[in-house]
Enzyme design. Structure first.
Site, PDB file in Angstrom:
ATOM      1  N   ASP A   1      -3.193   4.483   2.793  1.00 38.35           N
ATOM      2  CA  ASP A   1      -3.545   4.821   4.180  1.00 38.35           C
ATOM      3  C   ASP A   1      -3.142   6.266   4.451  1.00 38.35           C
ATOM      4  O   ASP A   1      -2.026   6.675   4.111  1.00 38.35           O
ATOM      5  CB  ASP A   1      -2.780   3.919   5.174  1.00 38.35           C
TER       6      ASP A   1
ATOM      7  N   ASP B   1       0.873  -1.176   0.000  1.00 37.76           N
ATOM      8  CA  ASP B   1       0.000   0.000   0.000  1.00 37.76           C
ATOM      9  C   ASP B   1       0.909   1.224   0.000  1.00 37.76           C
ATOM     10  O   ASP B   1       2.136   1.084  -0.064  1.00 37.76           O
ATOM     11  CB  ASP B   1      -0.910  -0.009   1.237  1.00 37.76           C
TER      12      ASP B   1
ATOM     13  N   ASP C   1       1.520   4.718   2.338  1.00 33.26           N
ATOM     14  CA  ASP C   1       1.144   5.343   3.613  1.00 33.26           C
ATOM     15  C   ASP C   1       1.582   6.805   3.645  1.00 33.26           C
ATOM     16  O   ASP C   1       2.725   7.115   3.318  1.00 33.26           O
ATOM     17  CB  ASP C   1       1.846   4.604   4.772  1.00 33.26           C
TER      18      ASP C   1
HETATM   19  P1  UTP Z   1       2.423  -1.132   6.567  1.00 36.82           P
HETATM   20  O1  UTP Z   1       1.592  -2.280   7.025  1.00 36.82           O
HETATM   21  O2  UTP Z   1       1.896  -0.333   5.445  1.00 36.82           O
HETATM   22  O3  UTP Z   1       3.848  -1.720   6.273  1.00 36.82           O
HETATM   23  O4  UTP Z   1       2.631  -0.221   7.838  1.00 36.82           O
HETATM   24  P2  UTP Z   1       5.003  -1.204   5.316  1.00 36.82           P
HETATM   25  O5  UTP Z   1       6.229  -1.262   6.136  1.00 36.82           O
HETATM   26  O6  UTP Z   1       4.648   0.095   4.673  1.00 36.82           O
HETATM   27  O7  UTP Z   1       5.109  -2.350   4.252  1.00 36.82           O
HETATM   28  P3  UTP Z   1       4.311  -2.518   2.884  1.00 36.82           P
HETATM   29  O8  UTP Z   1       5.318  -2.224   1.833  1.00 36.82           O
HETATM   30  O9  UTP Z   1       3.172  -1.587   2.852  1.00 36.82           O
HETATM   31  O10 UTP Z   1       3.888  -3.958   2.871  1.00 36.82           O
HETATM   32  C1  UTP Z   1       3.546   0.848   7.910  1.00 36.82           C
HETATM   33  C2  UTP Z   1       3.801   1.221   9.335  1.00 36.82           C
HETATM   34  O11 UTP Z   1       2.665   1.849   9.883  1.00 36.82           O
HETATM   35  C3  UTP Z   1       2.369   1.318  11.135  1.00 36.82           C
HETATM   36  C4  UTP Z   1       2.907  -0.078  11.128  1.00 36.82           C
HETATM   37  O12 UTP Z   1       3.274  -0.492  12.409  1.00 36.82           O
HETATM   38  C5  UTP Z   1       4.093   0.011  10.212  1.00 36.82           C
HETATM   39  O13 UTP Z   1       5.255   0.253  10.961  1.00 36.82           O
HETATM   40  N1  UTP Z   1       0.906   1.346  11.339  1.00 36.82           N
HETATM   41  C6  UTP Z   1       0.074   0.849  10.388  1.00 36.82           C
HETATM   42  C7  UTP Z   1       0.408   1.860  12.488  1.00 36.82           C
HETATM   43  O14 UTP Z   1       1.177   2.320  13.354  1.00 36.82           O
HETATM   44  N2  UTP Z   1      -0.950   1.876  12.695  1.00 36.82           N
HETATM   45  C8  UTP Z   1      -1.823   1.376  11.771  1.00 36.82           C
HETATM   46  O15 UTP Z   1      -3.050   1.420  11.988  1.00 36.82           O
HETATM   47  C9  UTP Z   1      -1.291   0.854  10.588  1.00 36.82           C
HETATM   48 MN    MN Z   2       2.784   0.420   3.669  1.00 38.65          MN
END
Ligand code: UTP
Ligand code: MN
Length: 496
Positions: A420, A330, A332
């Site tokens: 996100d 995804d 973020d």
């Molecule tokens: P992700 O699940 O998107 O992982 O969460 P990522 O490292 O970006 O990996 P990919 O490439 O998308 O698979 C990113 C960070 O956001 C935090 C997670 O702990 C992670 O460190 N997070 C995510 C939160 O703190 N709260 C949430 O509700 C969701």
């Molecule tokens: Mn991510």
């Protein structure tokens, strides 16, 4: 500080070494200051390389001072090189790259300073903390530097399967232990070639070593092979790959005898929630990795929406892409505004704009439940309370430089992407940025370190010092690392 009288004597032009003035008219790269280590290189080669670099517009420093950005050495003995460097200069490791000659030759060939890659780095193998008995590699991911380059994928892939299987069976201890072990191996600068090399590594128990031994000898682990062909493992893996389906739901479906997506969709007694419905609807697209170019394009889209609402909007890419990953599941973002309180209405407004642009395919919005009164959270991995939304957006091919990352033969001209957004108040921005940059293992270990080693509680909102009974404010991530007494780890070194 260390001086090279001999080398400076050999220079054609004499240069005032301590000034900030560029010392040569043809300086092309103001921000890069190279220091060549004479040890092993020899005086005459150093002089030759200095002239070569200078002729290409590089600044080569005679003195190892804190102005130096790139230390280049031909000494392959990392430990003795670092010891030598540390004796000579109070090095700030986050600000200086210690590189082998390959970075220099690459840069000479390109005629510009090339980006530093892991293969160029000479890693400091000395313990980073002052605690005498700490092993060379710390048991905490937040005391290790882990780039996206994984030299031990054959082992970490196997560990990941085992961790996942424990997760499916809700056996938390071994699950975390395998994730921790995988993370240690990911931080190593080279591949483990024999079990003996794991002797001083933390977090590797008997079970992990047995798996590694098998992989070393046969290229695979029987236990892992068995799992990969196990029906339950395969089915839970498939079901949890759907957006909105966690291990519990997957297991419930499995126990009902369901084995495939068509089984689920044909079962009238199953009620899919809105998230799962979208998960199935866009399965092909959102189970496909998102590329960096796609992430950049989404950044422009969200940035445009945020700025149309308030010109002071702040947008930051977080998650895996901030850590330098080429692909993610995804994208973020943190989006906020400096006016405290206004961030509350920002996400609903952005969502509204995306809807009007006709690109909002799915939206799960959570208003802020953030309340300073409720800090600090005692829960280890509590969900954060900032306003956030989990989206699926429609991304057009023509908005992506180099085109979409779609399957061959896909002629639709668009794809669905998971995005996100989280919107913390500005005074908690640094904590949110640190928390959302990840990786998950890095975050877990930051919290474990804070609690176990410093008597502090860290989460996505704040840092609380239990011994002093006070919150520690932070404007930047560096402030948080400093409060924790940790060396700063760059985002691209947090791929634990
Ligand atoms: P992700 O699940 O998107 O992982 O969460 P990522 O490292 O970006 O990996 P990919 O490439 O998308 O698979 C990113 C960070 O956001 C935090 C997670 O702990 C992670 O460190 N997070 C995510 C939160 O703190 N709260 C949430 O509700 C969701
Ligand atoms: Mn991510």
């Amino acid at each position: 500080m260390f001086r090279y009288p001999a080398a400076s004597r050999m220079r054609k032009r004499s240069r005032p070494a301590e000034t900030d003035v560029p010392r040569c008219k043809e300086v092309k790269f103001e921000d890069v200051r190279v220091y060549l280590v004479e040890r092993k290189m020899g005086r005459s080669r150093r002089s030759f390389l200095t002239q070569l670099a200078t002729s290409k517009g590089f600044i080569v420093e005679d003195i190892l001072s804190d102005k130096v950005t790139h230390v280049v050495s031909e000494d392959s003995q990392a430990a003795s090189l670092w010891k030598w460097l540390k004796e000579r200069a109070p090095m700030e490791p986050p600000n200086v790259h210690v590189l082998d000659i390959s970075w220099f030759t690459d840069s000479m060939r390109e005629g510009r300073p090339v980006a530093v890659e892991t293969r160029h780095l000479i890693q400091d193998t000395e313990p980073t903390s002052a605690e005498g008995s700490t092993p060379t590699v710390s048991q905490y991911a937040c005391q290790r530097r882990t780039t996206t380059e994984n030299n031990n994928k054959i082992f970490t892939d196997a560990f990941e399967v085992l961790a996942e299987s424990y997760e499916f069976n809700e056996i938390e201890g071994p699950c975390l232990a395998f994730r921790r072990a995988a993370s240690v191996l990911k931080s190593l600068p080279r591949a483990v070639r024999c079990l003996g090399e794991t002797q001083d590594l933390p977090c590797l128990g008997e079970h992990m070593k047995a798996v590694m031994e098998e992989v070393l000898q046969c290229g695979r682990s029987l236990e892992v092979e068995k799992l990969l062909s196990d029906e339950r493992y395969q089915t839970l893996k498939l079901f949890t790959s759907v957006f909105g389906v966690g291990p519990k739901t997957a297991d419930k479906w499995y126990r009902r005898g369901l084995r495939s997506f068509s089984d689920i969709l044909a079962d009238r007694s199953i009620h899919l929630n809105r998230m799962q419905q979208s998960g199935f609807l866009h399965y092909g697209d959102i189970s496909r990795a998102v590329s960096k170019a796609e992430a950049r394009s989404l950044r422009n889209i969200i940035d445009g929406a945020a700025r149309a609402i308030t010109p002071t909007a702040i947008l930051a890419l977080t998650g895996g892409f901030r850590r330098g990953k080429e692909f993610g599941h995804d994208v973020d973002f943190i989006v906020t505004t400096p006016e405290l309180g206004s961030e509350e209405s920002l996400l609903p407004k952005i969502i509204d704009r995306l809807k009007k642009q006709g690109i909002l395919l799915y939206c799960d919005y959570h208003a802020s439940t953030f309340d300073v009164e409720n800090l600090p959270s005692q829960r280890f991995e509590a969900m954060d309370h900032f306003a956030k939304c989990f989206l699926i957006l429609h991304l057009e091919d023509n908005r992506v430089e180099g085109g979409l990352h779609t399957a061959e033969g896909d002629r639709r001209g668009w794809r669905a992407v998971r995005v996100d957004l989280v919107s913390p108040p500005m005074d908690h921005y640094a904590f949110a940025l640190l928390g959302w940059t990840g990786s998950r293992q890095f975050e877990r270990d930051l919290r474990r370190f804070a609690r176990g080693k410093r008597g502090m509680l860290l989460d996505n909102h704040a840092l609380y010092d239990k011994t002093k009974n006070e919150f520690l404010a932070a404007e930047t991530e560096k402030d948080i690392f400093a409060h924790l007494g940790l060396e700063y780890i760059e985002p691209w070194q947090r791929n634990a």
